[in-house]
Design a protein around this motif. Structure first.
Motif, PDB file in Angstrom:
ATOM      1  N   LEU A  99       0.975  -1.033  -0.010  1.00 19.73           N
ATOM      2  CA  LEU A  99      -0.074   0.002  -0.093  1.00 19.73           C
ATOM      3  C   LEU A  99       0.697   1.206  -0.014  1.00 19.73           C
ATOM      4  O   LEU A  99       1.783   1.330   0.714  1.00 19.73           O
ATOM      5  N   GLU A 100       0.695   2.075  -1.049  1.00 22.11           N
ATOM      6  CA  GLU A 100       1.138   3.520  -0.806  1.00 22.11           C
ATOM      7  C   GLU A 100       0.662   4.450  -0.051  1.00 22.11           C
ATOM      8  O   GLU A 100      -0.651   4.834  -0.477  1.00 22.11           O
ATOM      9  N   ALA A 101       0.884   4.877   1.074  1.00 19.51           N
ATOM     10  CA  ALA A 101       0.226   6.064   1.788  1.00 19.51           C
ATOM     11  C   ALA A 101       0.857   7.183   1.658  1.00 19.51           C
ATOM     12  O   ALA A 101       2.292   7.752   1.883  1.00 19.51           O
ATOM     13  N   VAL A 102       0.034   8.348   1.277  1.00 16.08           N
ATOM     14  CA  VAL A 102       0.481   9.763   1.260  1.00 16.08           C
ATOM     15  C   VAL A 102      -0.401  10.508   2.101  1.00 16.08           C
ATOM     16  O   VAL A 102      -1.466  10.584   2.392  1.00 16.08           O
ATOM     17  N   VAL A 103       0.576  11.229   3.015  1.00 15.44           N
ATOM     18  CA  VAL A 103       0.124  12.194   4.030  1.00 15.44           C
ATOM     19  C   VAL A 103      -0.114  13.381   3.332  1.00 15.44           C
ATOM     20  O   VAL A 103       0.767  14.172   2.992  1.00 15.44           O
ATOM     21  N   ALA A 104      -1.273  13.813   3.030  1.00 14.44           N
ATOM     22  CA  ALA A 104      -1.506  15.127   2.136  1.00 14.44           C
ATOM     23  C   ALA A 104      -2.967  15.416   2.348  1.00 14.44           C
ATOM     24  O   ALA A 104      -4.091  14.505   2.791  1.00 14.44           O
ATOM     25  N   ASP A 105      -3.224  16.847   2.252  1.00 17.96           N
ATOM     26  CA  ASP A 105      -4.600  17.320   2.286  1.00 17.96           C
ATOM     27  C   ASP A 105      -5.192  17.190   0.845  1.00 17.96           C
ATOM     28  O   ASP A 105      -4.612  17.538   0.062  1.00 17.96           O
ATOM     29  N   VAL A 106      -6.275  16.388   0.995  1.00 19.67           N
ATOM     30  CA  VAL A 106      -6.996  16.143  -0.276  1.00 19.67           C
ATOM     31  C   VAL A 106      -7.248  17.490  -1.136  1.00 19.67           C
ATOM     32  O   VAL A 106      -7.763  17.603  -2.416  1.00 19.67           O
ATOM     33  N   THR A 107      -7.584  18.475  -0.245  1.00 19.12           N
ATOM     34  CA  THR A 107      -8.062  19.712  -1.018  1.00 19.12           C
ATOM     35  C   THR A 107      -7.192  20.568  -1.749  1.00 19.12           C
ATOM     36  O   THR A 107      -7.096  21.397  -2.621  1.00 19.12           O
ATOM     37  N   THR A 108      -5.813  20.038  -1.545  1.00 19.97           N
ATOM     38  CA  THR A 108      -4.439  20.589  -2.316  1.00 19.97           C
ATOM     39  C   THR A 108      -3.569  19.532  -2.878  1.00 19.97           C
ATOM     40  O   THR A 108      -2.724  20.153  -3.722  1.00 19.97           O
ATOM     41  N   TYR A 109      -4.099  18.418  -2.908  1.00 22.65           N
ATOM     42  CA  TYR A 109      -3.331  17.237  -3.466  1.00 22.65           C
ATOM     43  C   TYR A 109      -3.508  17.138  -4.877  1.00 22.65           C
ATOM     44  O   TYR A 109      -4.482  17.343  -5.352  1.00 22.65           O
ATOM     45  N   GLU A 110      -2.265  17.087  -5.546  1.00 19.24           N
ATOM     46  CA  GLU A 110      -2.317  16.925  -7.032  1.00 19.24           C
ATOM     47  C   GLU A 110      -1.863  15.678  -7.335  1.00 19.24           C
ATOM     48  O   GLU A 110      -0.611  15.464  -7.250  1.00 19.24           O
TER      49      GLU A 110
END
Length: 197
Positions: A82-93
């Motif tokens: 699983l690739e896990a990315v800590v990011a805010d989906v409102t700014t994630y590209e």
């Protein structure tokens, strides 16, 4: 609630949500050929982990570091990648396109959700699938549970209208059984499924 608040909530218990996938997500995805998947607002990874077990190559995105750590630990215990990315989906590209883009119960106000939907739609690979399941606005008066703030609830028409060039296949309200006070009652969800040409 901000990322810090969710970190605290996710840190208080072993699982805030169930370990299995959302039933609607599982039903909608079961007929699709596994490929690459993007789970936006993945939380502790219940849907992302299930997708990975079905053979999908999954990227899970959430702004809670604690939630992503829990998802990775669960993936390790279950022997899946699983690739896990800590990011805010409102700014994630996203840096690539995906065969499946999933948003399950992402609770944002429309001024935040609208741009996220456009980003999600643009991330669907040709021939791929967009899938959203969320608490419906009518659940406030006609259903049970879920957020009580109408600002973070959607309608099928609202979501479908924000998907740009995708071909909407399903945009409807669905009933979901919920156990409350020893009896089965029903929540009302928005379900939108669309395909990229």
């Amino acid at each position: 609630m901000d990322a810090r608040g969710w970190d605290e909530r996710y840190g208080q218990t072993e699982l805030v949500w169930s370990s299995g996938p959302n039933a609607t997500v599982a039903e909608q995805v079961s007929g699709l050929k596994p490929g690459t998947a993007l789970d936006l607002g993945a939380g502790e990874g219940r849907n992302a982990l299930w997708l990975a077990e079905q053979g999908w190559t999954v990227t899970a995105v959430d702004f809670s570091r604690v939630a992503m750590e829990k998802a990775l630990a669960a993936a390790d215990r279950r022997g899946i990648a699983l690739e896990a990315v800590v990011a805010d989906v409102t700014t994630y590209e996203p840096d690539r396109s995906y065969d499946l883009v999933l948003l399950a119960y992402l609770q944002l106000t429309w001024d935040q959700l609208g741009p996220v939907l456009r980003t999600a739609a643009a991330a669907v690979a040709p021939g791929g699938t967009f899938l959203l399941v969320s608490h419906d606005l009518t659940n406030l008066a006609e259903g049970v549970g879920g957020p009580q703030d109408p600002a973070v609830l959607q309608t099928p028409e609202q979501v479908a209208g924000a998907l740009g060039g995708l071909r909407v296949e399903t945009a409807e309200r669905i009933s979901r059984p919920v156990e409350k006070d020893g009896e089965t009652r029903h929540a009302i969800d928005t379900l939108v499924r669309a395909a990229a040409p």
